[in-house]
Scaffold this motif. Sequence first.
Motif, PDB file in Angstrom:
ATOM      1  N   LYS A 162      32.649  44.944  38.818  1.00 44.48           N
ATOM      2  CA  LYS A 162      33.285  46.219  39.345  1.00 44.48           C
ATOM      3  C   LYS A 162      33.546  46.007  40.669  1.00 44.48           C
ATOM      4  N   LYS A 163      32.625  45.265  41.423  1.00 41.78           N
ATOM      5  CA  LYS A 163      32.981  45.198  43.128  1.00 41.78           C
ATOM      6  C   LYS A 163      33.373  43.700  43.339  1.00 41.78           C
ATOM      7  N   SER A 164      34.563  43.377  43.802  1.00 42.08           N
ATOM      8  CA  SER A 164      34.920  42.085  44.224  1.00 42.08           C
ATOM      9  C   SER A 164      34.022  41.221  44.721  1.00 42.08           C
TER      10      SER A 164
END
Length: 296
Positions: A162-164
């Motif tokens: 979800k978070k790079s």
Amino acid sequence: MRWGLLFAAAATTVASNDVPKLRTRFTFRRPTNENVLSILFGCNDLHEIPEIEVKFNHNSVGITRPTLCNNLREARDVFPMCSGYPDDESKLSRLFRSTCSSSYTSDKVACSSINHNGWRILRFRKQVGTGKQCYKRVQQAIYNWDFVSREGKKSIGILAPKKSLLLAKVNQIQSTANPRRGLLGTFSEIPLVKSLFVVNPIHVIYDVKDCRHKNIPKSIVSSSSYATLDGHLLAGEERVSVVLRGNDAVDIEIVSFSRSAPSVNGLIVWPFIGRMQKLFFFKEMEHLSRVAKSKS
């Protein structure tokens, strides 16, 4: 014999699952965007990313770059941007045209393969639509590196957290740029009494946006590429490109360089991975073809 060797590799990997290290994981947990990091790090619940040094598992990172490789001695062998077109006279393109095995699927995907300098090189190409909006849709899908394909009891795909997370540093050259995505996980499902999932660590290494290349006149190209990390059972790199041609046609090209990882488990798995590799790229092409035809 085949399954015995694969399960031996799985057992070795599972035995190391208490170590907070990125590596290929065999798990009964279905991987998702939400849990792929905890699976790759071997944790039931990952509250924070372990402070680890992320390394690639081969010395040719960037081999799919448009013009150069990290090692100047290999520069003449680097796979050029969307190669194989008439005015492209690079060494590898000439080899592909003269010695590779080629075929077309019922879905009009052109498939080519060759073994060169220890690499198994696969290439898949398809025209998927027309127009700039089609090109832009595929471009964004390529940068996102996120697809899941299910067929019967099997599933396969690439999962982006979800978070790079940009955990690996790669020097950019010429038209390449730092990627939108970082750490990713590829996965495949082995249907047993209870499905077993193989989840592998990869990291995006560069993006190319709206590049004009001498080998593809009157066209623009966008690409993204990932390489395998230390702990992966394979070693190599994949590049996906979308081309908007001067006649408004939109083409997709997938190129893969792969070989066994430098580990015992990698050597065990390598002889059995070819069919699964091709299935993976066919499903990826199907996904991008659907994106090209969507109107959203």
